[in-house]
Design an enzyme around this catalytic site. Structure first.
Site, mmCIF file in Angstrom:
data_model
loop_
_atom_site.group_PDB
_atom_site.id
_atom_site.type_symbol
_atom_site.label_atom_id
_atom_site.label_comp_id
_atom_site.label_asym_id
_atom_site.label_seq_id
_atom_site.Cartn_x
_atom_site.Cartn_y
_atom_site.Cartn_z
ATOM 1 N N THR A 1 0.818 -1.214 0.056
ATOM 2 C CA THR A 1 -0.099 -0.072 0.081
ATOM 3 C C THR A 1 0.750 1.160 -0.192
ATOM 4 O OG1 THR A 1 -0.077 0.115 2.227
ATOM 5 C CG2 THR A 1 -1.733 -1.179 1.356
ATOM 6 N N GLU B 1 -5.892 -3.458 0.713
ATOM 7 C CA GLU B 1 -6.113 -4.679 1.668
ATOM 8 C C GLU B 1 -7.353 -5.615 1.303
ATOM 9 O OE1 GLU B 1 -5.205 -1.424 2.037
ATOM 10 O OE2 GLU B 1 -3.977 -1.229 3.860
ATOM 11 N N LYS C 1 -12.296 18.473 11.603
ATOM 12 C CA LYS C 1 -13.031 18.603 12.960
ATOM 13 C C LYS C 1 -13.091 19.872 13.236
ATOM 14 C CE LYS C 1 -14.464 15.107 15.977
ATOM 15 N NZ LYS C 1 -13.789 14.008 16.790
ATOM 16 N N TRP D 1 -17.629 17.176 12.612
ATOM 17 C CA TRP D 1 -17.167 16.837 11.472
ATOM 18 C C TRP D 1 -17.768 17.744 10.100
ATOM 19 C CZ3 TRP D 1 -17.205 10.917 12.515
ATOM 20 C CH2 TRP D 1 -15.853 10.522 13.123
HETATM 21 P P1 ADP Z 1 -3.776 4.147 -0.866
HETATM 22 O O1 ADP Z 1 -3.492 4.471 0.699
HETATM 23 O O2 ADP Z 1 -2.290 4.106 -1.553
HETATM 24 O O3 ADP Z 1 -4.568 5.096 -1.554
HETATM 25 P P2 ADP Z 1 -5.428 2.065 -1.627
HETATM 26 O O4 ADP Z 1 -5.435 2.397 -3.172
HETATM 27 O O5 ADP Z 1 -5.454 0.820 -1.340
HETATM 28 O O6 ADP Z 1 -4.268 2.806 -1.139
HETATM 29 O O7 ADP Z 1 -6.560 3.087 -1.371
HETATM 30 C C1 ADP Z 1 -7.517 2.487 -0.646
HETATM 31 C C2 ADP Z 1 -8.604 3.640 -0.229
HETATM 32 O O8 ADP Z 1 -9.006 4.676 -1.218
HETATM 33 C C3 ADP Z 1 -9.840 3.565 0.584
HETATM 34 O O9 ADP Z 1 -9.389 3.316 2.018
HETATM 35 C C4 ADP Z 1 -10.370 4.786 0.564
HETATM 36 O O10 ADP Z 1 -9.993 5.821 1.299
HETATM 37 C C5 ADP Z 1 -10.110 5.256 -0.879
HETATM 38 N N1 ADP Z 1 -11.154 5.131 -1.898
HETATM 39 C C6 ADP Z 1 -11.101 3.839 -2.556
HETATM 40 N N2 ADP Z 1 -12.399 3.836 -3.398
HETATM 41 C C7 ADP Z 1 -13.246 4.979 -2.979
HETATM 42 C C8 ADP Z 1 -14.247 5.541 -3.302
HETATM 43 N N3 ADP Z 1 -15.329 4.927 -4.340
HETATM 44 N N4 ADP Z 1 -14.750 6.658 -2.814
HETATM 45 C C9 ADP Z 1 -14.027 7.108 -1.785
HETATM 46 N N5 ADP Z 1 -12.766 6.791 -1.447
HETATM 47 C C10 ADP Z 1 -12.253 5.471 -2.082
#
Ligand code: ADP
Length: 550
Positions: free
Chosen positions: A189, A335, A446, A451
């Site tokens: 990640t 994950e 916040k 929020w």
């Molecule tokens: P990184 O931490 O590098 O961004 P990931 O690609 O695994 O790693 O990102 C996952 C994160 O991307 C999620 O936890 C979320 O915050 C965001 N995410 C993924 N899809 C969406 C979505 N449809 N809307 C909002 N956030 C999203």
């Protein structure tokens, strides 16, 4: 009582065998500078056997890691099939990682071989010497022979040409029996603090996730489809699209490095995919391009899966209403393999409600469970209103990180809670299993204990005609602790003031939620996977680099 059923293992090798035997006529089209090149799944059958033989010849044995440093193309797909099917572990390196992170992940995973695209040799070479476990580098792609191989050799590694290795290798391979719970692939990640954290997918998790992506509530794939993964194969396995496509016998259209709107749109019109997947920023670029070129139609596309960050309803509406492109929002993380939910609205809702549902992060897929947890770790009701951190679990959700550093172990373990993965995403869940996210935990604003959703503000700002992109972050405030700062990119040829945008927002937001600090920037900084990089915006603000209007 035990079942009477056979216990065939759910493996990537099973997908390989299936696609080669049952869909030999399916094809993989890879974009080139002036057109495309095509290989059938039948050809992939022999080439993947040769690749496995060649890798064995380089000493790849047991669960050794084979890394890829590649765009989305047919050679990368060959590695996707051959490496896990021979029992080794595919480690897709993110070509956009910072050099130190790239070296870190290659060493942490103990990569033995790196397969690199000819066009990426220059990016890999400077780091190669520090990748201590790497012994071999294999250069793939049509221009491999003319790549700067000396720059790779100077690192002391053995350098090979992919096509030469394949030509010299045995055309058959004695594929081993694989336990479905063994590692198939790994991915790190990117967006977190500290070192990147490794997620190791099993054959079983990849197989089950691929089936879920094929399902009717998701991609609804069949061998009549042609799938265009724009999301990189080095990022969460391109959302499982390559394996799902092969599982259904669908052909694949691979954009390689031609990801800018103009060549991408040309590739779509030529290779005619029916389904695609990519992050909102790519589709926003495509939208601008289509708006500027009214004659261009992407009419082969029946569905676009979009996610990775919030997908503004305004973007979905513009693509659908002006260009006939149906977008569905998906949510997931590295994950979670990554697809966990998809924004198909429930039956029988009005058009207005449908759009509201399409703005959510989607409805949970069978296999993924979710719950919302408060700061004090109590579980909140799934009532569409109670806001807290989203936790998920399921057979394609990771249960831990791969060997975290001693100093980061506690932090890595804290990402799990009674067998659930803490996603770091904040929002609510409703009675029908729809997730609505308001923020990432680290991005929440916040203000005076309340929020403010940066995602809601961004969506509303991006719905304004003059706004191309907008990112909202928290900035420190003496009275309220935090207040929102809106960073806005104005569309070419348009103009708008902070006051006008405040007025636009005031229709949907309470006064105390409106940003009182504004900055107009040329582009929103992005992370290595193309998401808005809010860390950079906060830093620029702290360093006084932004011209802020209050
Ligand atoms: P990184 O931490 O590098 O961004 P990931 O690609 O695994 O790693 O990102 C996952 C994160 O991307 C999620 O936890 C979320 O915050 C965001 N995410 C993924 N899809 C969406 C979505 N449809 N809307 C909002 N956030 C999203």
């Amino acid at each position: 009582m035990r079942s009477t059923m056979q216990d065939d293992q759910l493996t990537i090798d099973a997908i390989r065998r299936h696609v080669v035997a049952v869909h030999p006529d399916g094809e993989v089209v890879t974009a080139t500078a002036d057109g495309s090149r095509t290989r059938s799944y039948a050809e992939l059958g022999e080439r993947t056997s040769r690749l496995a033989s060649a890798l064995r010849g380089l000493g790849v044995d047991g669960d050794q890691r084979v890394a890829t440093f590649q765009w989305n193309n047919v050679e990368h797909l060959e590695a996707y099939l051959a490496v896990p099917s021979m029992g080794a572990v595919l480690h897709t390196l993110n070509i956009r990682l910072f050099p130190e992170q790239l070296v870190y992940v290659a060493n942490h995973a103990e990569d033995h071989v790196v397969i690199v695209d000819d066009s990426l040799v220059g990016l890999l070479a400077p780091q190669l010497g520090e990748m201590t476990t790497v012994e071999h580098v294999v250069v793939a792609g049509p221009d491999a022979a003319s790549a700067d191989l000396d720059s790779l050799r100077s690192s002391g590694k053995q350098v090979h040409l992919y096509e030469e290795l394949l030509a010299a290798a045995e055309p058959t391979f004695d594929w081993p029996e694989i336990d479905e719970r063994d590692a198939a692939a790994m991915c790190y990640t990117s967006g977190t603090t500290g070192n990147p954290k490794g997620v190791v997918y099993s054959h079983r998790s990849a197989y089950l996730h691929s089936m879920a992506v094929c399902g009717g509530n998701t991609g609804g794939l069949s061998f009549e489809d042609r799938v265009l993964p724009i999301v990189p194969m080095f990022h969460a396995n391109a959302w499982g699209l390559p394996y799902s496509a092969m599982m259904s016998g669908a052909s694949l259209c691979m954009p390689d490095r031609w990801l800018q709107a103009e060549p991408l749109v040309r590739f779509v019109t030529e290779s005619r995919p029916t389904l695609s997947g990519g992050v909102p920023t790519v589709w926003n670029d495509v939208l601008q391009h289509l708006d500027a070129n009214p004659g261009t139609r992407l009419d082969s596309l029946r569905l676009v899966l979009c996610g990775g960050s919030a997908v503004p309803v305004s973007l979905q509406q513009a693509l659908q209403e002006r260009h006939g492109i149906m977008v569905r929002q998906a949510w997931g993380m590295t994950e979670t393999s990554p697809v966990a939910s998809l924004g198909l609205p429930p039956l029988g809702c009005s058009e207005e409600e449908q759009w509201r549902y399409r703005g959510t992060q989607g409805r949970l897929l069978c296999g993924v469970s979710a719950r919302i947890v408060a700061d004090d770790q109590s579980v909140l009701p799934a009532d569409g209103a109670s806001v807290g951190e989203l936790e998920v679990r399921g057979p394609w959700v990771t249960a831990s990180y791969y060997r975290p550093e001693e100093s980061e172990r506690e932090e890595a373990e804290a990402k799990f809670h009674d067998g659930w993965l803490r996603t770091g995403d904040v929002g609510h869940l409703d009675e029908l299993g729809y997730i609505s996210l308001t923020d990432r935990a680290k991005d929440v604003i916040k203000s005076g204990g309340e929020w403010i959703s940066s995602v809601d503000l961004e969506n509303a700002l991006m719905a304004h005609d003059a706004v191309l992109e907008a990112a909202v972050v928290a900035i420190p405030d003496e009275k309220w602790q935090e207040r929102p700062l809106a960073s806005v990119v104005v569309r070419d040829g348009a103009s708008v003031t902070a006051d006008e945008l405040r007025e636009h927002l005031a229709r949907d937001f309470a006064k105390w939620q409106l940003p009182d600090a504004w900055t107009f920037i040329d582009e929103v900084p992005r992370t290595s996977v193309g998401k808005f990089d809010k860390k950079v915006l906060r830093r620029r603000f702290a360093d006084g680099e932004l011209r802020v209007e209050q």
